[in-house]
Enzyme design. Structure first.
Site, PDB file in Angstrom:
ATOM      1  N   SER A 191       1.038  -1.304  -0.054  1.00 21.89           N
ATOM      2  CA  SER A 191       0.126  -0.087   0.098  1.00 21.89           C
ATOM      3  C   SER A 191       0.809   1.208   0.038  1.00 21.89           C
ATOM      4  O   SER A 191       2.070   1.334   0.466  1.00 21.89           O
ATOM      5  CB  SER A 191      -0.945  -0.054   1.372  1.00 21.89           C
ATOM      6  OG  SER A 191      -0.142   0.199   2.413  1.00 21.89           O
ATOM      7  N   LYS A 192       0.194   2.312  -0.298  1.00 17.14           N
ATOM      8  CA  LYS A 192       0.848   3.621  -0.111  1.00 17.14           C
ATOM      9  C   LYS A 192       1.723   3.859   1.145  1.00 17.14           C
ATOM     10  O   LYS A 192       2.767   4.334   1.269  1.00 17.14           O
ATOM     11  CB  LYS A 192      -0.166   4.778  -0.608  1.00 17.14           C
ATOM     12  CG  LYS A 192       0.555   6.242  -0.514  1.00 17.14           C
ATOM     13  CD  LYS A 192       0.000   7.133  -1.278  1.00 17.14           C
ATOM     14  CE  LYS A 192       0.169   8.648  -0.988  1.00 17.14           C
ATOM     15  NZ  LYS A 192       1.295   8.903   0.002  1.00 17.14           N
TER      16      LYS A 192
END
Ligand code: GLU
Length: 505
Positions: A262-263
């Site tokens: 994920s970011k």
């Protein structure tokens, strides 16, 4: 089908920055198209207007321009299967929705969001399907004239796909083999919404893949659950003969554990998850990109290519052409691929070493200018060439290693261990002598200096290299001394030597 021309597509929704996993998906599509002499289509899936983000489409196009992945047709490229933006294809989808309704493969449903919500509360695990559709407000339960009246009165409705239960649906996946799912677990997916007169992802995706003559659907694993529905839709239209082959790519996993990349992992560990820097138009948040962080596009592609596939040997460095030759979609792994960003740094280092110095020079020139230094690009390239093997991951890391090429040392601190150790009793005399020797030279090339200075050092038994480095650099870093002095030129070399002698004597 077997002998039809390979056509694949990358079909992002313009909902924000392109995730690095999407870049890998596009890369695999590109490699597959190239190695089969096929075509690669760029389609924009923008039927969900609530998630549309301005600038996202341009961002995605710019990303692939930077990476050097060209499309053959699509938004921004033309082609005779257009338009390639789904929001411009409303009329086409309407016609196909009408077909499904007419053939009894789909039906109209009037249930409001509130009604559905109430149902969900009443019935555990409620799903709109063969077991429940008979008790809902739809064209299967309401009289025909009532349905017509409601539509004429402008009541909002959706069109749902009528999934027949109890059938094993086979998805023939090039990576996962025969994936079988029983249709009873599928729900009657919404295909079209009267509210915005637009189809949903599923319908638009299938209709376009068919009309654009897509032969292979290569996409992320997160789309695997939709695939049985897509197979059923192909059949409902009577298009099974041209059904594309599927390949669902492995997930990209967190660098340090299980779960999807994920970011937040990037923010936490300090690596970008987007190809280019992204300025979120809604939140104003700026997210780092591979380009702005100083990665070379070739390094990014090579790194991504090996996340979920390998050539079956231990070869790691490969050009795009080599990847095209070696890539094999059937050899992709089913298991997720750990996003080893440290390996990404290694790839960048390797590509910096491989790349022509003149091509690397503009990136370093930018940093020099930020530090107030203007030099011809050839000289910038020469410095990059002398210093890039010093274990750097990024060109920007060169500056603290190379400042002395452009800025003469001002002080020679006795605090500096290298200076203290190497500017010995004899250094002043030795440097004066060496300066006199160099002054005689007309040719100040590495070879010419070397011939004279090496001989002198040998004859006298002197070891001038370290004090010479003190004089030219000011501390214990830098390249070979002859290369440095040749770069600085005779005048600057002598000036620095005399200054050191004056200051340190
Ligand atoms: N629009 C989907 C996406 O954003 C495309 C999925 C597919 O390739 O079928 O990834």
């Amino acid at each position: 089908m077997a002998d039809s021309k390979v056509r694949v597509r990358f079909a992002p929704s313009p909902t924000g920055a392109l995730h690095i996993g999407g870049v890998r998906t596009a890369l695999y599509n590109y490699l597959f198209a190239r190695q089969h002499g096929g075509e690669f289509i760029f389609r924009i899936e923008d039927t969900d207007s609530s998630r549309f983000v301005p600038g996202a489409e341009e961002y995605i196009l710019e990303s692939f321009r930077w990476l050097g992945i060209p499309f053959d047709e699509g938004v921004g490229f033309g082609g005779d299967h257009g338009p390639y933006r789904q929001s411009e294809r409303r009329a086409i989808y309407k016609e196909y929705v009408r077909q499904l309704l007419e053939n009894g493969k789909a039906y109209i449903a009037f249930d409001t969001p509130q009604e559905l919500e109430t149902r969900r509360k009443e019935v555990p695990n409620f799903q709109y399907d063969a077991t429940t559709r008979g008790s809902m407000r739809n064209s299967l339960t309401l009289p025909k004239d009532e349905v017509e009246r409601m539509i004429a009165a402008g009541e909002q409705y959706v069109v749902r796909f009528k999934v027949e239960p109890g059938e094993d649906v086979h998805v023939n996946d090039l990576i996962r083999g025969d994936v079988v799912i029983n249709s009873s677990i599928l729900d009657d997916k919404v295909l079209y919404k009267s509210a915005d007169e637009l189809p949903t992802y599923h319908l638009a995706n299938i209709v376009d893949d068919h009309l654009m003559e897509v032969t292979h659907v290569i996409r992320g694993e997160e789309w695997l659950p939709s695939a049985p529905l897509h197979v059923l839709l192909y059949r409902a239209f009577g298009w099974e003969d041209t059904m594309p082959r599927f390949a669902h790519l492995p997930l990209l996993l967190k660098p340090d554990g299980k779960g999807k990349l994920s970011k937040r992992d990037g923010d936490r560990l300090g690596f970008p998850v987007f190809p280019l820097e992204w300025h979120d138009p809604k939140t104003g948040e700026v997210s780092s990109g591979y380009r702005e962080s100083g990665y070379l596009p070739e390094a990014v592609l090579n790194f991504l290519a090996l996340l979920g596939w390998n050539p079956g040997t231990d070869q790691e460095i490969m050009s795009l052409d080599e990847m095209v030759r070696l890539f094999d979609i059937t050899k992709c792994s089913k298991a997720g691929a750990k996003f080893d960003y440290v390996k990404g740094l290694w790839f960048n280092r390797e590509y910096i070493l491989k790349k022509d110095n003149m091509e690397l020079a503009p990136a370093f020139d930018k940093i020099l200018r930020e530090n107030g230094i203007e030099e011809p690009l050839e000289r910038v390239a020469a410095v990059v060439g002398m210093m890039k093997m010093k274990k750097i991951n990024f060109i920007k890391e060169l500056w603290p290693l190379c400042d002395f090429f452009f800025i003469a040392p001002e002080t020679y601190s006795r605090e500096d261990k290298f200076v203290r150790k190497n500017w010995t009793e004899t250094a002043t005399a030795d440097m004066t002598e060496l300066a006199a020797l160099l002054e005689q030279l007309d040719d100040f090339s590495v070879e010419s200096q070397k011939a004279v200075v090496d001989r002198w050092a040998e004859e006298t038994g002197k070891k001038p290299w370290n004090p010479w480095r003190v004089a030219l650099v000011g501390t214990g870093k830098g390249p070979d001394m002859y290369e440095l002095s040749a770069f600085l030129g005779k005048e600057e070399t002598l000036r620095r030597m005399r200054k050191a002698v004056d200051t340190l004597k």
